[in-house]
Design a protein around this motif. Structure first.
Motif, PDB file in Angstrom:
ATOM      1  N   VAL A  29      11.616 -64.833  73.620  1.00  0.00           N
ATOM      2  CA  VAL A  29      12.240 -66.146  73.429  1.00  0.00           C
ATOM      3  C   VAL A  29      11.202 -67.254  73.362  1.00  0.00           C
ATOM      4  CG1 VAL A  29      13.728 -67.893  74.484  1.00  0.00           C
ATOM      5  CG2 VAL A  29      14.436 -65.499  74.492  1.00  0.00           C
ATOM      6  N   PHE A  30      10.354 -67.343  74.383  1.00  0.00           N
ATOM      7  CA  PHE A  30       9.539 -68.545  74.520  1.00  0.00           C
ATOM      8  C   PHE A  30       8.316 -68.583  73.613  1.00  0.00           C
ATOM      9  CE2 PHE A  30      12.004 -68.292  78.465  1.00  0.00           C
ATOM     10  CZ  PHE A  30      12.677 -69.503  78.342  1.00  0.00           C
ATOM     11  N   LEU A  31       7.871 -67.452  73.125  1.00  0.00           N
ATOM     12  CA  LEU A  31       6.799 -67.486  72.121  1.00  0.00           C
ATOM     13  C   LEU A  31       7.317 -67.911  70.750  1.00  0.00           C
ATOM     14  CD1 LEU A  31       4.611 -64.358  72.979  1.00  0.00           C
ATOM     15  CD2 LEU A  31       4.051 -66.764  73.305  1.00  0.00           C
ATOM     16  N   TRP A  32       8.603 -67.680  70.510  1.00  0.00           N
ATOM     17  CA  TRP A  32       9.176 -68.021  69.207  1.00  0.00           C
ATOM     18  C   TRP A  32       9.870 -69.377  69.170  1.00  0.00           C
ATOM     19  CZ3 TRP A  32       8.498 -66.203  64.456  1.00  0.00           C
ATOM     20  CH2 TRP A  32       7.891 -64.955  64.317  1.00  0.00           C
ATOM     21  N   LEU A  33      10.166 -69.981  70.328  1.00  0.00           N
ATOM     22  CA  LEU A  33      10.888 -71.253  70.330  1.00  0.00           C
ATOM     23  C   LEU A  33      10.205 -72.357  69.505  1.00  0.00           C
ATOM     24  CD1 LEU A  33      12.556 -71.945  73.794  1.00  0.00           C
ATOM     25  CD2 LEU A  33      13.630 -71.456  71.595  1.00  0.00           C
ATOM     26  N   LEU A 101      23.382 -78.500  70.549  1.00  0.00           N
ATOM     27  CA  LEU A 101      23.712 -77.262  71.250  1.00  0.00           C
ATOM     28  C   LEU A 101      22.531 -76.298  71.290  1.00  0.00           C
ATOM     29  CD1 LEU A 101      27.361 -76.552  70.053  1.00  0.00           C
ATOM     30  CD2 LEU A 101      26.588 -77.436  72.267  1.00  0.00           C
ATOM     31  N   ILE A 102      21.731 -76.279  70.230  1.00  0.00           N
ATOM     32  CA  ILE A 102      20.530 -75.435  70.223  1.00  0.00           C
ATOM     33  C   ILE A 102      19.614 -75.834  71.377  1.00  0.00           C
ATOM     34  CG2 ILE A 102      18.373 -74.942  68.986  1.00  0.00           C
ATOM     35  CD1 ILE A 102      19.996 -74.933  66.397  1.00  0.00           C
ATOM     36  N   LEU A 103      19.439 -77.127  71.549  1.00  0.00           N
ATOM     37  CA  LEU A 103      18.575 -77.606  72.630  1.00  0.00           C
ATOM     38  C   LEU A 103      19.201 -77.358  73.998  1.00  0.00           C
ATOM     39  CD1 LEU A 103      17.432 -80.954  70.962  1.00  0.00           C
ATOM     40  CD2 LEU A 103      16.171 -78.804  71.097  1.00  0.00           C
ATOM     41  N   LEU A 104      20.515 -77.547  74.097  1.00  0.00           N
ATOM     42  CA  LEU A 104      21.205 -77.306  75.367  1.00  0.00           C
ATOM     43  C   LEU A 104      21.104 -75.834  75.766  1.00  0.00           C
ATOM     44  CD1 LEU A 104      23.080 -78.081  77.718  1.00  0.00           C
ATOM     45  CD2 LEU A 104      25.019 -77.643  76.166  1.00  0.00           C
ATOM     46  N   TYR A 105      21.392 -74.935  74.839  1.00  0.00           N
ATOM     47  CA  TYR A 105      21.348 -73.508  75.155  1.00  0.00           C
ATOM     48  C   TYR A 105      19.924 -73.048  75.462  1.00  0.00           C
ATOM     49  CZ  TYR A 105      26.116 -73.454  73.296  1.00  0.00           C
ATOM     50  OH  TYR A 105      27.448 -73.699  73.061  1.00  0.00           O
ATOM     51  N   SER A 106      18.946 -73.672  74.832  1.00  0.00           N
ATOM     52  CA  SER A 106      17.549 -73.362  75.151  1.00  0.00           C
ATOM     53  C   SER A 106      17.249 -73.683  76.609  1.00  0.00           C
ATOM     54  CB  SER A 106      16.597 -74.162  74.251  1.00  0.00           C
ATOM     55  OG  SER A 106      16.768 -73.848  72.897  1.00  0.00           O
ATOM     56  N   VAL A 154       9.010 -57.419  67.593  1.00  0.00           N
ATOM     57  CA  VAL A 154      10.398 -57.074  67.273  1.00  0.00           C
ATOM     58  C   VAL A 154      11.186 -58.321  66.888  1.00  0.00           C
ATOM     59  CG1 VAL A 154      12.561 -56.152  68.223  1.00  0.00           C
ATOM     60  CG2 VAL A 154      10.392 -55.027  68.742  1.00  0.00           C
ATOM     61  N   THR A 155      10.965 -59.404  67.609  1.00  0.00           N
ATOM     62  CA  THR A 155      11.654 -60.656  67.302  1.00  0.00           C
ATOM     63  C   THR A 155      11.295 -61.141  65.892  1.00  0.00           C
ATOM     64  OG1 THR A 155      11.612 -61.261  69.638  1.00  0.00           O
ATOM     65  CG2 THR A 155      12.057 -63.027  68.059  1.00  0.00           C
ATOM     66  N   GLY A 156      10.014 -61.119  65.581  1.00  0.00           N
ATOM     67  CA  GLY A 156       9.582 -61.524  64.241  1.00  0.00           C
ATOM     68  C   GLY A 156      10.163 -60.631  63.156  1.00  0.00           C
ATOM     69  N   TYR A 157      10.216 -59.331  63.424  1.00  0.00           N
ATOM     70  CA  TYR A 157      10.776 -58.386  62.452  1.00  0.00           C
ATOM     71  C   TYR A 157      12.260 -58.663  62.207  1.00  0.00           C
ATOM     72  CZ  TYR A 157      12.490 -54.046  60.438  1.00  0.00           C
ATOM     73  OH  TYR A 157      13.111 -53.120  59.633  1.00  0.00           O
ATOM     74  N   LEU A 158      13.015 -58.883  63.293  1.00  0.00           N
ATOM     75  CA  LEU A 158      14.444 -59.156  63.145  1.00  0.00           C
ATOM     76  C   LEU A 158      14.694 -60.458  62.398  1.00  0.00           C
ATOM     77  CD1 LEU A 158      15.751 -58.069  66.679  1.00  0.00           C
ATOM     78  CD2 LEU A 158      16.093 -56.885  64.495  1.00  0.00           C
ATOM     79  N   GLY A 164      15.054 -65.199  58.049  1.00  0.00           N
ATOM     80  CA  GLY A 164      14.795 -66.405  58.825  1.00  0.00           C
ATOM     81  C   GLY A 164      15.875 -66.765  59.821  1.00  0.00           C
ATOM     82  N   GLU A 165      16.994 -66.061  59.787  1.00  0.00           N
ATOM     83  CA  GLU A 165      18.060 -66.338  60.752  1.00  0.00           C
ATOM     84  C   GLU A 165      17.681 -65.762  62.119  1.00  0.00           C
ATOM     85  OE1 GLU A 165      20.743 -68.244  60.312  1.00  0.00           O
ATOM     86  OE2 GLU A 165      19.947 -68.677  58.324  1.00  0.00           O
ATOM     87  N   ILE A 166      18.159 -66.401  63.171  1.00  0.00           N
ATOM     88  CA  ILE A 166      17.781 -65.971  64.519  1.00  0.00           C
ATOM     89  C   ILE A 166      18.898 -65.216  65.234  1.00  0.00           C
ATOM     90  CG2 ILE A 166      16.127 -67.858  64.742  1.00  0.00           C
ATOM     91  CD1 ILE A 166      18.182 -69.286  66.553  1.00  0.00           C
ATOM     92  N   ALA A 167      20.046 -65.062  64.590  1.00  0.00           N
ATOM     93  CA  ALA A 167      21.212 -64.483  65.257  1.00  0.00           C
ATOM     94  C   ALA A 167      20.951 -63.070  65.776  1.00  0.00           C
ATOM     95  CB  ALA A 167      22.411 -64.480  64.309  1.00  0.00           C
ATOM     96  N   TRP A 168      20.322 -62.209  64.953  1.00  0.00           N
ATOM     97  CA  TRP A 168      20.093 -60.827  65.369  1.00  0.00           C
ATOM     98  C   TRP A 168      19.105 -60.756  66.531  1.00  0.00           C
ATOM     99  CZ3 TRP A 168      23.214 -57.058  64.308  1.00  0.00           C
ATOM    100  CH2 TRP A 168      23.964 -57.092  63.133  1.00  0.00           C
ATOM    101  N   ALA A 169      18.044 -61.533  66.430  1.00  0.00           N
ATOM    102  CA  ALA A 169      17.034 -61.517  67.491  1.00  0.00           C
ATOM    103  C   ALA A 169      17.634 -61.975  68.819  1.00  0.00           C
ATOM    104  CB  ALA A 169      15.851 -62.405  67.109  1.00  0.00           C
ATOM    105  N   PHE A 170      18.454 -63.027  68.776  1.00  0.00           N
ATOM    106  CA  PHE A 170      19.011 -63.547  70.020  1.00  0.00           C
ATOM    107  C   PHE A 170      20.197 -62.729  70.508  1.00  0.00           C
ATOM    108  CE2 PHE A 170      16.115 -66.910  69.265  1.00  0.00           C
ATOM    109  CZ  PHE A 170      15.897 -67.486  70.501  1.00  0.00           C
ATOM    110  N   ALA A 171      20.865 -62.028  69.609  1.00  0.00           N
ATOM    111  CA  ALA A 171      21.887 -61.066  70.052  1.00  0.00           C
ATOM    112  C   ALA A 171      21.225 -59.951  70.849  1.00  0.00           C
ATOM    113  CB  ALA A 171      22.638 -60.508  68.849  1.00  0.00           C
ATOM    114  N   LEU A 172      20.039 -59.524  70.415  1.00  0.00           N
ATOM    115  CA  LEU A 172      19.305 -58.505  71.163  1.00  0.00           C
ATOM    116  C   LEU A 172      18.852 -59.039  72.518  1.00  0.00           C
ATOM    117  CD1 LEU A 172      18.137 -55.690  71.357  1.00  0.00           C
ATOM    118  CD2 LEU A 172      16.116 -56.485  70.091  1.00  0.00           C
TER     119      LEU A 172
END
Length: 201
Positions: A29-33, A101-106, A154-158, A164-172
């Motif tokens: 999470v925090f390396l990609w934020l 909401l992106i900032l709040l959830y972060s 793995v995050t970068g690959y997803l 470029g969508e983040i849904a799969w990475a954050f679902a994981l």
């Protein structure tokens, strides 16, 4: 050998899963934020770094909120609740397109992920007797580092295969948090207000 003996194998499995889960989610999470803020929110690099700092600062009250409740509520409830909430926030973060909401959830992910770390640092040495405590804690931390190595890749690959969508990475990330939470509920042993000698028996 003793880490995987009949007496301690479930504790070893629990701690390895917890350490892998928290290290994977933290570094993933925090390396990609900063990249997510830069590309998804359209922030310039200075604003991106400002928000990353704000989100990172939320880790401090998260850490101490858990630390202050560990002896009142217990290790298992704090770990499981904080992990569950962090997982929900990851799922919501990955699926929303609303800037606020992106900032709040972060902030929520940051607060509860580090709160779980606080509980894990307390819980880990309590689960082994003195003769293997260092080996047990060190082994769990070392196995977790493997997950830390894999997380950014793995995050970068997803994100790449989802264009470029983040849904799969954050679902994981959400799934990993939840697996850790349910592992605590299934395999965890409450150590609150118990002597180390009693826990080790």
């Amino acid at each position: 050998k003793e880490l995987f003996s009949i007496r301690y194998w479930n504790r070893t499995l629990l701690l390895w899963i917890l350490w892998c889960s928290l290290i994977y989610t933290y570094y993933g999470v925090f390396l990609w934020l900063p990249t997510i803020y830069y590309t998804k929110l359209g922030y310039k690099i200075v604003k991106t770094l400002e928000w990353t700092l704000v989100v990172t600062l939320a880790q401090i009250p998260g850490y101490y909120s858990a630390a202050l409740m560990l002896d009142k509520v217990g290790r298992k409830p704090i770990l499981s609740v904080y992990l569950l909430i962090a997982g929900v926030a990851c799922l919501l973060l990955g699926t929303t397109r609303n800037l606020d909401l992106i900032l709040l959830y972060s902030l929520v992910v940051s607060f509860f992920n580090l709160g779980a770390w606080s509980a894990l640092y307390t819980y880990t040495p309590e689960l082994y007797p003195t003769r293997i405590r260092g080996t047990g804690a060190g082994a769990a931390s070392s196995v977790g580092r493997i997950a830390g190595i894999l997380a950014p890749v793995v995050t970068g690959y997803l994100m790449t295969i989802s264009r470029g969508e983040i849904a799969w990475a954050f679902a994981l990330f959400a799934l990993v948090h939840w697996v850790a939470a349910f592992t605590v509920l299934l395999l965890g042993e409450e150590t609150r207000r118990r002597k180390l000698e009693e826990i080790a028996e």
